[in-house]
Design a protein around this motif. Structure first.
Motif, PDB file in Angstrom:
ATOM      1  N   TYR A 173       0.822  -1.207   0.000  1.00 36.43           N
ATOM      2  CA  TYR A 173       0.000   0.000   0.000  1.00 36.43           C
ATOM      3  C   TYR A 173       0.861   1.265   0.000  1.00 36.43           C
ATOM      4  O   TYR A 173       1.845   1.353   0.738  1.00 36.43           O
ATOM      5  N   TYR A 200       0.223   5.762  -0.285  1.00 29.50           N
ATOM      6  CA  TYR A 200      -0.803   6.790  -0.139  1.00 29.50           C
ATOM      7  C   TYR A 200      -0.198   8.172  -0.372  1.00 29.50           C
ATOM      8  O   TYR A 200       0.950   8.417  -0.024  1.00 29.50           O
ATOM      9  N   TYR A 208      -1.319  12.032   0.867  1.00 30.19           N
ATOM     10  CA  TYR A 208      -2.197  12.889   1.656  1.00 30.19           C
ATOM     11  C   TYR A 208      -1.748  14.340   1.458  1.00 30.19           C
ATOM     12  O   TYR A 208      -0.595  14.612   1.182  1.00 30.19           O
ATOM     13  N   LEU A 227      -4.961  15.470   7.904  1.00 25.10           N
ATOM     14  CA  LEU A 227      -4.507  14.904   6.637  1.00 25.10           C
ATOM     15  C   LEU A 227      -5.696  14.391   5.849  1.00 25.10           C
ATOM     16  O   LEU A 227      -6.553  13.687   6.385  1.00 25.10           O
ATOM     17  N   TYR A 265      -0.940  -4.430   4.664  1.00 25.47           N
ATOM     18  CA  TYR A 265      -2.342  -4.409   5.060  1.00 25.47           C
ATOM     19  C   TYR A 265      -2.486  -4.494   6.574  1.00 25.47           C
ATOM     20  O   TYR A 265      -1.893  -5.337   7.208  1.00 25.47           O
ATOM     21  N   THR A 318       1.110  -0.600  10.538  1.00 22.93           N
ATOM     22  CA  THR A 318       1.550   0.787  10.687  1.00 22.93           C
ATOM     23  C   THR A 318       1.839   1.447   9.345  1.00 22.93           C
ATOM     24  O   THR A 318       2.490   0.865   8.483  1.00 22.93           O
ATOM     25  N   GLN A 319       1.352   2.683   9.197  1.00 22.63           N
ATOM     26  CA  GLN A 319       1.736   3.488   8.051  1.00 22.63           C
ATOM     27  C   GLN A 319       3.028   4.221   8.379  1.00 22.63           C
ATOM     28  O   GLN A 319       3.162   4.803   9.460  1.00 22.63           O
ATOM     29  N   PHE A 358       5.459   7.326   7.187  1.00 23.86           N
ATOM     30  CA  PHE A 358       5.331   8.556   6.419  1.00 23.86           C
ATOM     31  C   PHE A 358       6.680   9.101   5.978  1.00 23.86           C
ATOM     32  O   PHE A 358       7.689   8.957   6.680  1.00 23.86           O
ATOM     33  N   ASN A 408     -10.764  -1.574  11.681  1.00 23.89           N
ATOM     34  CA  ASN A 408      -9.780  -2.646  11.666  1.00 23.89           C
ATOM     35  C   ASN A 408      -8.753  -2.373  12.763  1.00 23.89           C
ATOM     36  O   ASN A 408      -8.436  -3.253  13.565  1.00 23.89           O
ATOM     37  N   ASN A 409      -8.223  -1.150  12.743  1.00 24.53           N
ATOM     38  CA  ASN A 409      -7.315  -0.732  13.798  1.00 24.53           C
ATOM     39  C   ASN A 409      -7.352   0.785  13.928  1.00 24.53           C
ATOM     40  O   ASN A 409      -8.010   1.474  13.137  1.00 24.53           O
ATOM     41  N   GLN A 464      -4.626   4.102  14.898  1.00 22.66           N
ATOM     42  CA  GLN A 464      -3.238   4.493  15.121  1.00 22.66           C
ATOM     43  C   GLN A 464      -3.201   5.911  15.706  1.00 22.66           C
ATOM     44  O   GLN A 464      -4.036   6.745  15.373  1.00 22.66           O
ATOM     45  N   TYR A 515      -0.558   9.218  16.070  1.00 26.93           N
ATOM     46  CA  TYR A 515       0.656   9.820  15.550  1.00 26.93           C
ATOM     47  C   TYR A 515       0.933  11.138  16.264  1.00 26.93           C
ATOM     48  O   TYR A 515       0.016  11.803  16.749  1.00 26.93           O
ATOM     49  N   LEU A 524       5.115  13.046  10.360  1.00 32.45           N
ATOM     50  CA  LEU A 524       4.347  12.312  11.368  1.00 32.45           C
ATOM     51  C   LEU A 524       5.178  11.175  11.948  1.00 32.45           C
ATOM     52  O   LEU A 524       5.784  10.409  11.204  1.00 32.45           O
ATOM     53  N   HIS A 561       4.932   7.779  14.177  1.00 33.86           N
ATOM     54  CA  HIS A 561       3.982   6.788  14.650  1.00 33.86           C
ATOM     55  C   HIS A 561       4.204   6.501  16.135  1.00 33.86           C
ATOM     56  O   HIS A 561       5.341   6.293  16.571  1.00 33.86           O
ATOM     57  N   LEU A 615      -0.223   1.554  17.473  1.00 32.73           N
ATOM     58  CA  LEU A 615      -1.330   0.969  16.714  1.00 32.73           C
ATOM     59  C   LEU A 615      -2.062   0.020  17.630  1.00 32.73           C
ATOM     60  O   LEU A 615      -1.430  -0.836  18.276  1.00 32.73           O
ATOM     61  N   ARG A 650      -5.380  -2.656  17.724  1.00 26.27           N
ATOM     62  CA  ARG A 650      -6.309  -3.377  16.860  1.00 26.27           C
ATOM     63  C   ARG A 650      -7.693  -3.441  17.506  1.00 26.27           C
ATOM     64  O   ARG A 650      -7.837  -3.260  18.708  1.00 26.27           O
ATOM     65  N   PHE A 690      -2.541  13.049  16.323  1.00 15.44           N
ATOM     66  CA  PHE A 690      -3.603  12.643  15.410  1.00 15.44           C
ATOM     67  C   PHE A 690      -3.953  11.178  15.616  1.00 15.44           C
ATOM     68  O   PHE A 690      -3.074  10.354  15.891  1.00 15.44           O
ATOM     69  N   TYR A 723      -7.196  -1.172   2.865  1.00 13.80           N
ATOM     70  CA  TYR A 723      -6.700  -0.587   4.115  1.00 13.80           C
ATOM     71  C   TYR A 723      -6.443   0.891   3.881  1.00 13.80           C
ATOM     72  O   TYR A 723      -5.420   1.276   3.287  1.00 13.80           O
ATOM     73  N   PRO A 726      -6.401   4.178   6.123  1.00 14.98           N
ATOM     74  CA  PRO A 726      -6.506   4.985   7.335  1.00 14.98           C
ATOM     75  C   PRO A 726      -6.886   6.424   7.011  1.00 14.98           C
ATOM     76  O   PRO A 726      -6.335   7.014   6.081  1.00 14.98           O
ATOM     77  N   THR A 727      -7.841   6.959   7.757  1.00 13.23           N
ATOM     78  CA  THR A 727      -8.220   8.357   7.607  1.00 13.23           C
ATOM     79  C   THR A 727      -7.974   9.074   8.918  1.00 13.23           C
ATOM     80  O   THR A 727      -8.140   8.499   9.998  1.00 13.23           O
ATOM     81  N   PHE A 728      -7.582  10.337   8.807  1.00 17.15           N
ATOM     82  CA  PHE A 728      -7.099  11.106   9.948  1.00 17.15           C
ATOM     83  C   PHE A 728      -8.115  12.125  10.421  1.00 17.15           C
ATOM     84  O   PHE A 728      -8.885  12.678   9.634  1.00 17.15           O
TER      85      PHE A 728
END
Lengths: 111, 112
Positions: A31, A33, A35, A43, A96, A99-100, A102, B30-31, B33, B35, B43, B45, B48, B50, B88, B98, B100-102
């Motif tokens: 994945y 992304y 933003y 974001l 999937y 952790t993302q 950045f 799903n999970n 996170q 930041y 950012l 991390h 996380l 679940r 955040f 997957y 993620p939205t902030f």
């Protein structure tokens, strides 16, 4: 292991100019992304990709195009920049449900 | 639209105090996170958690998740001036891709 890198770090454009932002990751993540972050807005997702050769629209895709020709790279293009696209752009990658990670961000100013 | 929203928008405390910020969301996740973002930086991390977990710890950080209330909290104990930053939450809806939205974040200021 550089993680996620973004090029360039800062750019000034004139209205109507085009540019491409490059994101690269060396973690073999599926994945990726893009933003944008504006003051007080958090974001917002522009486009994302679930694998090489795939892309999909996010929350604010208008005015942007993306490509993922290689798994490690995700390009964000602005065909005709507008002042409303002045923002800080962040790229991220992940597997999937994990952790993302950045990149450091690209500051774009459109005059 | 933003799935998760942090509360409060701003928080000002003295060094040594605890800081608590909350995140509420709308649909099953799903999970989730958390930041941190220092001014003008990227950012970082933090944690996380679940959907099947209720609490996680990392150093001075404690995150809880209540899926019945669709909310999470981040507790920073014994705050330091260096904790001054925006925090955040990012939520990923269960099922499908997957993504993620902030939220808009909580701005924390810790006074020395």
């Amino acid at each position: 292991n550089a993680g996620v890198t973004q090029t360039p770090k800062f750019r000034v454009l004139k209205t109507g100019q085009s540019m491409t932002l490059l994101c690269a990751q060396d973690m073999n993540h599926e994945y990726m992304y893009w933003y944008r972050q504006d003051p007080g807005m958090g974001l917002r997702l522009i486009h994302y990709s679930v694998g090489e050769g795939t892309t999909a629209k996010g929350e604010v895709p208008d005015g942007y195009n993306v490509s993922r020709l290689k798994k490690q790279n995700f390009l964000l293009g602005l065909e005709s920049a507008a002042p409303s696209q002045t923002s800080v752009y962040f790229c991220a990658s992940s597997t999937y449900s994990e952790t993302q990670y950045f990149g450091p961000g690209t500051r774009l100013l459109v005059l | 639209s933003q799935q998760g929203e942090e509360d409060p928008q701003a928080l000002s405390i003295q060094e040594g105090e605890n800081a608590t910020m909350n995140c509420s969301y709308k649909t099953s996740i799903n999970n989730l996170q958390w930041y941190r973002q220092n001014s003008g930086r990227g950012l970082v991390h933090l944690i996380l958690i679940r959907s099947n977990e209720r609490e996680k710890h990392s150093g001075r950080l404690r995150v809880t998740l209540d899926t019945s209330k669709k909310s999470s909290s981040l507790l920073i104990t014994a705050s330091r001036a260096a904790d001054t930053a925006s925090y955040f939450c990012a939520t990923a809806i269960s099922g499908g891709s997957y993504i993620p939205t902030f939220g808009r974040g909580t701005s924390l200021i810790v006074h020395p």
